[in-house]
Design a protein around this motif. Structure first.
Motif, PDB file in Angstrom:
ATOM      1  N   ASP A 111       0.831  -1.203   0.000  1.00  0.00           N
ATOM      2  CA  ASP A 111       0.000   0.000   0.000  1.00  0.00           C
ATOM      3  C   ASP A 111       0.869   1.258   0.000  1.00  0.00           C
ATOM      4  N   THR A 112       0.440   2.261  -0.746  1.00  0.00           N
ATOM      5  CA  THR A 112       1.186   3.508  -0.915  1.00  0.00           C
ATOM      6  C   THR A 112       0.482   4.658  -0.202  1.00  0.00           C
ATOM      7  N   ASP A 113       1.270   5.521   0.459  1.00  0.00           N
ATOM      8  CA  ASP A 113       0.738   6.729   1.098  1.00  0.00           C
ATOM      9  C   ASP A 113       1.254   7.954   0.352  1.00  0.00           C
ATOM     10  N   VAL A 114       0.335   8.854   0.001  1.00  0.00           N
ATOM     11  CA  VAL A 114       0.676  10.118  -0.652  1.00  0.00           C
ATOM     12  C   VAL A 114       0.176  11.254   0.232  1.00  0.00           C
ATOM     13  N   THR A 115       1.077  12.172   0.604  1.00  0.00           N
ATOM     14  CA  THR A 115       0.759  13.228   1.564  1.00  0.00           C
ATOM     15  C   THR A 115       1.067  14.603   0.990  1.00  0.00           C
ATOM     16  N   LEU A 116       0.202  15.557   1.323  1.00  0.00           N
ATOM     17  CA  LEU A 116       0.478  16.968   1.097  1.00  0.00           C
ATOM     18  C   LEU A 116       0.497  17.660   2.457  1.00  0.00           C
ATOM     19  N   LYS A 117       1.592  18.378   2.744  1.00  0.00           N
ATOM     20  CA  LYS A 117       1.744  19.088   4.015  1.00  0.00           C
ATOM     21  C   LYS A 117       1.836  20.584   3.740  1.00  0.00           C
ATOM     22  N   TYR A 118       1.040  21.364   4.488  1.00  0.00           N
ATOM     23  CA  TYR A 118       1.011  22.814   4.301  1.00  0.00           C
ATOM     24  C   TYR A 118       1.477  23.510   5.576  1.00  0.00           C
ATOM     25  N   GLY A 119       2.457  24.398   5.450  1.00  0.00           N
ATOM     26  CA  GLY A 119       2.940  25.162   6.583  1.00  0.00           C
ATOM     27  C   GLY A 119       2.010  26.318   6.898  1.00  0.00           C
ATOM     28  N   ILE A 120       1.260  26.208   7.988  1.00  0.00           N
ATOM     29  CA  ILE A 120       0.333  27.279   8.374  1.00  0.00           C
ATOM     30  C   ILE A 120       1.112  28.527   8.788  1.00  0.00           C
ATOM     31  N   THR A 121       2.188  28.324   9.543  1.00  0.00           N
ATOM     32  CA  THR A 121       3.064  29.440   9.889  1.00  0.00           C
ATOM     33  C   THR A 121       4.110  29.618   8.796  1.00  0.00           C
ATOM     34  N   LYS A 122       4.713  30.795   8.742  1.00  0.00           N
ATOM     35  CA  LYS A 122       5.732  31.059   7.741  1.00  0.00           C
ATOM     36  C   LYS A 122       7.016  30.299   8.076  1.00  0.00           C
ATOM     37  N   PRO A 123       7.826  29.959   7.055  1.00  0.00           N
ATOM     38  CA  PRO A 123       9.115  29.305   7.317  1.00  0.00           C
ATOM     39  C   PRO A 123       9.964  30.128   8.276  1.00  0.00           C
ATOM     40  N   GLY A 124      10.607  29.452   9.229  1.00  0.00           N
ATOM     41  CA  GLY A 124      11.434  30.123  10.217  1.00  0.00           C
ATOM     42  C   GLY A 124      10.713  30.497  11.485  1.00  0.00           C
ATOM     43  N   ALA A 125       9.413  30.179  11.594  1.00  0.00           N
ATOM     44  CA  ALA A 125       8.656  30.494  12.807  1.00  0.00           C
ATOM     45  C   ALA A 125       9.238  29.742  13.997  1.00  0.00           C
ATOM     46  N   LYS A 126       9.211  30.373  15.166  1.00  0.00           N
ATOM     47  CA  LYS A 126       9.764  29.744  16.357  1.00  0.00           C
ATOM     48  C   LYS A 126       8.999  28.468  16.724  1.00  0.00           C
ATOM     49  N   ILE A 127       7.678  28.519  16.565  1.00  0.00           N
ATOM     50  CA  ILE A 127       6.850  27.325  16.793  1.00  0.00           C
ATOM     51  C   ILE A 127       6.090  27.051  15.494  1.00  0.00           C
ATOM     52  N   PRO A 128       6.666  26.292  14.590  1.00  0.00           N
ATOM     53  CA  PRO A 128       5.984  26.019  13.316  1.00  0.00           C
ATOM     54  C   PRO A 128       4.761  25.140  13.506  1.00  0.00           C
ATOM     55  N   ILE A 129       3.739  25.422  12.726  1.00  0.00           N
ATOM     56  CA  ILE A 129       2.495  24.650  12.727  1.00  0.00           C
ATOM     57  C   ILE A 129       2.178  24.285  11.284  1.00  0.00           C
ATOM     58  N   ALA A 130       1.788  23.052  11.062  1.00  0.00           N
ATOM     59  CA  ALA A 130       1.468  22.593   9.711  1.00  0.00           C
ATOM     60  C   ALA A 130       0.262  21.663   9.752  1.00  0.00           C
ATOM     61  N   ALA A 131      -0.421  21.579   8.626  1.00  0.00           N
ATOM     62  CA  ALA A 131      -1.529  20.638   8.445  1.00  0.00           C
ATOM     63  C   ALA A 131      -1.190  19.718   7.286  1.00  0.00           C
TER      64      ALA A 131
END
Length: 289
Positions: A111-131
């Protein structure tokens, strides 16, 4: 096996526990890993969390894992077991060597997994958040073998939505680290129950980040809202309503700034309706980030 059982974690986290957390790749950044994951088990967790014996099974997966930065905030991830082998050993009488139950084996795609990850905070944020959203593609075999009891996949298309957060830590000269956590919901099809997933990862970088030791906790809880009409069995690693609390550790060593090797192991402190045994992985990787 009389030792403490070790849970097999195949679903999403078995191939590599270095999966980026909330951090996205920069645009054009690339991480590639070729790994071998395997396990051999003659016991499984029941739906009561107890250990029962079963005919000895083995699964070997040769996998390509890739992360690519589509933009600075969007990363595409593919996890593909392009060679998956499921083996059931013969059972012979301990006294007469008579064949009691014949073994079987298949080798095919997993089985294959395909993922898209989006950085909610801008690159370099002290506490990065992504979905992220992961599509589990049923490219493996749900039913195979002479007795239809071999699998390299679960036969269902699932969609896993997760939220990630974390932070990097500079501890001292030559020593750095990070911490990340996630929570998610896995929508499943074809008679499989939905799942809630939570977990955390901590990593320490030694020798000016040449050596990384990553530890991970993963928890999967089934909503048990489906009766399990799929054809996978309770002694499979693809069974319905499987639950676990899993601990894993992996070492990644950069031989050069862009090339390295890795090795890891996963173990459990709790499980239901899933195989129980040691699970290992070794690999080589290219990091062009």
């Amino acid at each position: 096996m009389k030792n403490i059982p070790i849970l097999i974690v195949f679903i999403l986290f078995s191939q590599t526990i270095f999966a980026g957390g909330p951090w996205t790749q920069k645009k054009g950044g690339l991480y590639l890993k070729l790994s071998e994951w395997w396990t051999i088990f003659d016991e499984h967790y029941t739906d009561q969390g107890r250990i029962d014996p079963n005919q000895t099974n083995a699964i070997y997966n040769t996998t390509i894992y890739a992360e690519y930065g589509l933009t600075d905030r969007i990363t595409a991830i593919v996890n593909t077991p392009f060679l998956s082998r499921n083996v059931i050993n013969n059972i012979r009488s301990a006294t007469t060597e008579e064949l009691l139950f014949p073994g079987d084996a298949i080798t095919t795609f997993g089985d294959t997994d395909v993922t898209l990850k989006y950085g909610i905070t801008k690159p370099g944020a002290k506490i990065p958040i992504a979905a992220s959203i992961t599509f589990g593609l049923p490219t493996g075999k749900e039913v195979a073998g002479d007795q239809n009891n071999l699998q390299t996949g679960d036969g269902e298309f699932n969609q896993l939505v997760q939220l990630h957060a974390g932070t990097g830590i500079k501890i001292s000269n030559g020593l750095s680290g990070y911490f990340s956590t996630y929570a998610g919901f896995n929508n499943r099809t074809n008679g499989f129950s939905e799942e809630v997933r939570v977990g955390a990862e901590i990593g320490l970088g030694f020798l000016n980040d040449k050596l990384w030791i990553n530890g991970r906790l993963d928890i999967v809880e089934s909503l048990k809202n489906e009766d399990g009409t799929s054809s996978t069995t309770s002694t499979s690693i693809f069974a319905n309503n499987a639950e676990f609390t899993n601990l894993g550790i992996e070492a990644n060593f950069y031989i050069t700034p862009t090339f390295g090797v890795s090795a890891g192991i996963a173990s459990a402190i709790r499980g239901e309706i899933i195989a129980a045994a040691a699970a290992y992985n070794v690999g080589i990787f290219i990091d062009l980030n």
